[in-house]
Design a protein around this motif. Structure first.
Motif, PDB file in Angstrom:
ATOM      1  N   ALA A  92       0.820  -1.209   0.000  1.00  0.00           N
ATOM      2  CA  ALA A  92       0.000   0.000   0.000  1.00  0.00           C
ATOM      3  C   ALA A  92       0.859   1.267   0.000  1.00  0.00           C
ATOM      4  CB  ALA A  92      -0.925   0.001   1.212  1.00  0.00           C
ATOM      5  N   MET A  93       2.104   1.158   0.445  1.00  0.00           N
ATOM      6  CA  MET A  93       2.978   2.318   0.511  1.00  0.00           C
ATOM      7  C   MET A  93       3.831   2.489  -0.739  1.00  0.00           C
ATOM      8  SD  MET A  93       2.152   3.616   3.367  1.00  0.00           S
ATOM      9  CE  MET A  93       3.433   4.866   3.482  1.00  0.00           C
ATOM     10  N   THR A  94       3.760   1.556  -1.677  1.00  0.00           N
ATOM     11  CA  THR A  94       4.637   1.638  -2.856  1.00  0.00           C
ATOM     12  C   THR A  94       4.433   2.902  -3.698  1.00  0.00           C
ATOM     13  OG1 THR A  94       3.049   0.235  -4.081  1.00  0.00           O
ATOM     14  CG2 THR A  94       4.959  -0.864  -3.065  1.00  0.00           C
ATOM     15  N   PRO A  95       3.226   3.493  -3.805  1.00  0.00           N
ATOM     16  CA  PRO A  95       3.107   4.727  -4.600  1.00  0.00           C
ATOM     17  C   PRO A  95       3.909   5.897  -4.051  1.00  0.00           C
ATOM     18  CG  PRO A  95       0.947   3.727  -4.265  1.00  0.00           C
ATOM     19  CD  PRO A  95       1.903   3.015  -3.363  1.00  0.00           C
ATOM     20  N   PHE A  96       4.355   5.809  -2.800  1.00  0.00           N
ATOM     21  CA  PHE A  96       5.063   6.919  -2.173  1.00  0.00           C
ATOM     22  C   PHE A  96       6.581   6.749  -2.205  1.00  0.00           C
ATOM     23  CE2 PHE A  96       0.966   6.267  -0.040  1.00  0.00           C
ATOM     24  CZ  PHE A  96       0.354   7.492  -0.317  1.00  0.00           C
ATOM     25  N   HIS A  97       7.067   5.709  -2.883  1.00  0.00           N
ATOM     26  CA  HIS A  97       8.511   5.446  -2.901  1.00  0.00           C
ATOM     27  C   HIS A  97       9.173   5.801  -4.218  1.00  0.00           C
ATOM     28  CE1 HIS A  97       8.216   3.697   1.001  1.00  0.00           C
ATOM     29  NE2 HIS A  97       7.576   2.601   0.617  1.00  0.00           N
ATOM     30  N   GLY A  98       8.427   6.325  -5.168  1.00  0.00           N
ATOM     31  CA  GLY A  98       9.021   6.687  -6.455  1.00  0.00           C
ATOM     32  C   GLY A  98       9.580   5.502  -7.216  1.00  0.00           C
ATOM     33  N   LEU A  99       8.875   4.390  -7.210  1.00  0.00           N
ATOM     34  CA  LEU A  99       9.355   3.181  -7.880  1.00  0.00           C
ATOM     35  C   LEU A  99       9.251   3.311  -9.386  1.00  0.00           C
ATOM     36  CD1 LEU A  99       7.621   0.470  -5.641  1.00  0.00           C
ATOM     37  CD2 LEU A  99       9.928   1.409  -5.388  1.00  0.00           C
ATOM     38  N   SER A 105       6.785  -5.661 -10.168  1.00  0.00           N
ATOM     39  CA  SER A 105       7.336  -6.708  -9.315  1.00  0.00           C
ATOM     40  C   SER A 105       6.648  -6.720  -7.952  1.00  0.00           C
ATOM     41  CB  SER A 105       8.839  -6.499  -9.139  1.00  0.00           C
ATOM     42  OG  SER A 105       9.430  -7.583  -8.450  1.00  0.00           O
ATOM     43  N   ALA A 106       6.310  -5.531  -7.432  1.00  0.00           N
ATOM     44  CA  ALA A 106       5.568  -5.462  -6.174  1.00  0.00           C
ATOM     45  C   ALA A 106       4.183  -6.081  -6.330  1.00  0.00           C
ATOM     46  CB  ALA A 106       5.457  -4.008  -5.709  1.00  0.00           C
ATOM     47  N   ASP A 107       3.553  -5.832  -7.472  1.00  0.00           N
ATOM     48  CA  ASP A 107       2.249  -6.449  -7.736  1.00  0.00           C
ATOM     49  C   ASP A 107       2.382  -7.968  -7.844  1.00  0.00           C
ATOM     50  OD1 ASP A 107       1.334  -3.846  -7.824  1.00  0.00           O
ATOM     51  OD2 ASP A 107       1.250  -3.753 -10.016  1.00  0.00           O
ATOM     52  N   ARG A 108       3.477  -8.413  -8.451  1.00  0.00           N
ATOM     53  CA  ARG A 108       3.715  -9.853  -8.594  1.00  0.00           C
ATOM     54  C   ARG A 108       3.841 -10.511  -7.221  1.00  0.00           C
ATOM     55  NH1 ARG A 108       8.129 -13.177  -8.366  1.00  0.00           N
ATOM     56  NH2 ARG A 108       8.077 -15.059  -9.667  1.00  0.00           N
ATOM     57  N   TRP A 109       4.463  -9.802  -6.262  1.00  0.00           N
ATOM     58  CA  TRP A 109       4.594 -10.343  -4.909  1.00  0.00           C
ATOM     59  C   TRP A 109       3.225 -10.615  -4.297  1.00  0.00           C
ATOM     60  CZ3 TRP A 109       8.397 -12.239  -1.924  1.00  0.00           C
ATOM     61  CH2 TRP A 109       8.202 -12.306  -0.545  1.00  0.00           C
ATOM     62  N   PRO A 115      12.766   1.481   7.461  1.00  0.00           N
ATOM     63  CA  PRO A 115      12.900   0.424   8.470  1.00  0.00           C
ATOM     64  C   PRO A 115      11.642  -0.388   8.736  1.00  0.00           C
ATOM     65  CG  PRO A 115      12.790   2.567   9.516  1.00  0.00           C
ATOM     66  CD  PRO A 115      12.874   2.819   8.050  1.00  0.00           C
ATOM     67  N   TRP A 116      10.460   0.165   8.561  1.00  0.00           N
ATOM     68  CA  TRP A 116       9.258  -0.523   9.001  1.00  0.00           C
ATOM     69  C   TRP A 116       8.519  -1.264   7.899  1.00  0.00           C
ATOM     70  CZ3 TRP A 116       9.513  -1.231  13.857  1.00  0.00           C
ATOM     71  CH2 TRP A 116      10.087  -0.278  14.693  1.00  0.00           C
ATOM     72  N   LEU A 117       8.314  -0.618   6.752  1.00  0.00           N
ATOM     73  CA  LEU A 117       7.528  -1.242   5.684  1.00  0.00           C
ATOM     74  C   LEU A 117       8.312  -1.422   4.393  1.00  0.00           C
ATOM     75  CD1 LEU A 117       4.147   0.633   6.252  1.00  0.00           C
ATOM     76  CD2 LEU A 117       4.668  -1.747   6.824  1.00  0.00           C
ATOM     77  N   GLY A 118       9.588  -1.104   4.389  1.00  0.00           N
ATOM     78  CA  GLY A 118      10.400  -1.311   3.208  1.00  0.00           C
ATOM     79  C   GLY A 118       9.882  -0.548   2.001  1.00  0.00           C
ATOM     80  N   THR A 119      10.184  -1.070   0.818  1.00  0.00           N
ATOM     81  CA  THR A 119       9.734  -0.435  -0.427  1.00  0.00           C
ATOM     82  C   THR A 119       8.755  -1.310  -1.207  1.00  0.00           C
ATOM     83  OG1 THR A 119      11.689  -1.317  -1.578  1.00  0.00           O
ATOM     84  CG2 THR A 119      11.855   0.915  -0.671  1.00  0.00           C
ATOM     85  N   GLY A 120       8.434  -2.496  -0.679  1.00  0.00           N
ATOM     86  CA  GLY A 120       7.501  -3.388  -1.354  1.00  0.00           C
ATOM     87  C   GLY A 120       8.178  -4.674  -1.786  1.00  0.00           C
ATOM     88  N   GLY A 121       7.459  -5.773  -1.686  1.00  0.00           N
ATOM     89  CA  GLY A 121       8.015  -7.079  -2.065  1.00  0.00           C
ATOM     90  C   GLY A 121       8.458  -7.117  -3.514  1.00  0.00           C
TER      91      GLY A 121
END
Length: 429
Positions: free
Chosen positions: A76-83, A90-94, A306-312
């Motif tokens: 849920a936090m991946t849109p805020f990491h500038g991926l 790949s995060a969706d694949r996880w 540290p807490w939620l990383g950047t996504g699987g």
């Protein structure tokens, strides 16, 4: 349910795991599509009132739930990491990996209601693993690649890998079978070895070739992979399995297992020498030194999120030497402390569940199967510290099947009366 889960088990081993439906992406390999169908079928049966999941409880459902919730929080936090677009896919694949794993766990644990159903699925899984091993042996001995023929037989599917079927390792050449990589082949063989042995011990009504042929083929996959991770996997799996065997069977295993190890060495001359060279090299070995160099890099990246990383699945280094050959480290970077909790639970708690199911069961066959599953799950957990295991489709899919079968063992063991202690006083004469 036997047909559905058994089909998944066969597809997992028969169809190369790098063969994907392009429109789906990396998670579009055949077994994953079947697993997603299992999840859809389970959900539909619940909605239609055909299955009430509240009637059964099993720790494996909680484990997959924890893994899903923690990973979804990270996703849920991946849109805020500038991926990048590739990282987001790949995060969706996880998340798709978690969904397919959940389908296998829920249907296997809650649908395999009898010991015979569980054994039937495990027989199909061992048969599939034997086929994968046969492909590897033919690649190794005759340089005949049946996996290439299979890849050409599925219209609409494409190869999603840059790995070669034949890879040099020291003075030897290692092969992949229908897996993605030789390491995966060897680790999967280690996971399947106690299950193949358990069925060979249990199914005494079947002929010797049908019982021990798969054991031999799966065993040959270990030297064919030329992998230290494979040796670790098979050792861990067999030690756990043998320790949990009945005393008489354990004594026989202690006698015959060294003989089997000797035959494997004779089957591939130079295997032990090559592995000893790599092990003896220590930190001078590039694969070892690169793993040791990972720790400062991981510490730095974890400190950033540290807490939620950047996504699987979002860690994509430009330098191949920076690949994290450790699923726990990779989980810490991609999922942070919270997400890593789910990964550790997914890999470790099934071991404890299998041991507990064996302890509370009075059925010798179910105890034998639970011991084999405990060995397989323990090999999964330990081997995941030597390579990024959940990035490999067959390993990830097999782990889900093992967890689902452990859930079935747990449920079935709870339906039996607990063992009754012998009330007679001990003979002190």
């Amino acid at each position: 349910m036997v047909a559905a889960v058994g089909t998944y088990a066969l597809c997992l081993f028969v169809f190369p795991s790098d063969l994907v439906l392009r429109v789906v992406g990396g998670q579009g390999f055949v077994a994953s599509l079947v697993a997603l169908g299992l999840l859809g079928g389970w959900g539909l049966s619940v909605l239609l009132g055909l299955h009430n999941p509240l009637l059964v409880r099993h720790p494996t459902r909680g484990v997959v739930g924890l893994w899903a919730v923690t990973s979804l929080a990270c996703w849920a936090m991946t849109p805020f990491h500038g991926l990048s677009g590739t990282q987001q896919l790949s995060a969706d694949r996880w998340i798709m990996l978690i969904a397919s794993s959940a389908g296998v766990v829920l249907v296997a644990a809650e649908g395999l209601e009898t010991r015979e159903a569980l054994l039937s699925v495990l027989r199909l899984a061992v048969l599939g693993a034997a086929f994968c091993s046969l492909v590897a042996v033919l690649q190794w001995v005759l340089t005949l690649d049946l996996s290439g023929i299979i890849r050409q037989s599925l219209p609409g599917f494409e190869v999603n890998s840059t790995y070669s079927v034949y890879q040099p390792r020291g003075a030897l050449t290692r092969v992949t079978g229908t897996t993605l990589h030789p390491i995966e082949l060897g680790v999967v063989a280690g996971m399947m070895m106690p299950l193949a042995l358990a069925l060979a011990i249990q199914d005494r009504s079947r002929g010797a070739w049908r019982r021990w042929g798969p054991v031999a083929l799966i065993g040959l996959s270990v030297p064919a992979s030329v992998s230290r991770s494979a040796v670790l996997s098979v050792l861990v799996a067999l030690v756990v399995f043998v320790v949990l065997l009945p005393a008489r069977t354990r004594a026989s295993a202690v006698v015959f297992l060294p003989v089997g190890a000797l035959l494997l060495v004779l089957a591939r001359p130079g295997y032990i020498r090559t592995l000893a060279t790599f092990i003896g090299a220590g930190s001078d070995d590039l694969s070892v030194s690169s793993r040791l160099d990972d720790y400062p890099m991981v510490q730095k990246m974890v400190a950033e999120h540290p807490w939620l990383g950047t996504g699987g699945g979002t860690f994509m280094p430009l330098d191949a030497l920076d690949i994290l050959d450790n699923q726990y480290l990779k989980g810490a970077v991609e999922l942070g402390v919270i997400g890593l909790t789910g990964v550790v639970a997914w890999l470790v708690i099934p071991v404890v569940t299998a041991l507990h199911a064996r302890h509370r069961s009075a059925d010798p066959t179910l105890r034998l199967v639970a011991a084999a599953l405990a060995g397989a799950a323990c090999a999964n957990a330990v081997s995941s510290a030597t390579f990024d295991s959940l990035s490999f489709n067959m390993f990830a899919g097999l782990h889900a099947l093992v967890v689902g079968c452990i859930g079935a063992c747990w449920i079935q063991s709870g339906r039996q009366p607990p063992p009754v202690p012998d009330p007679s006083p001990p003979n002190r004469s």
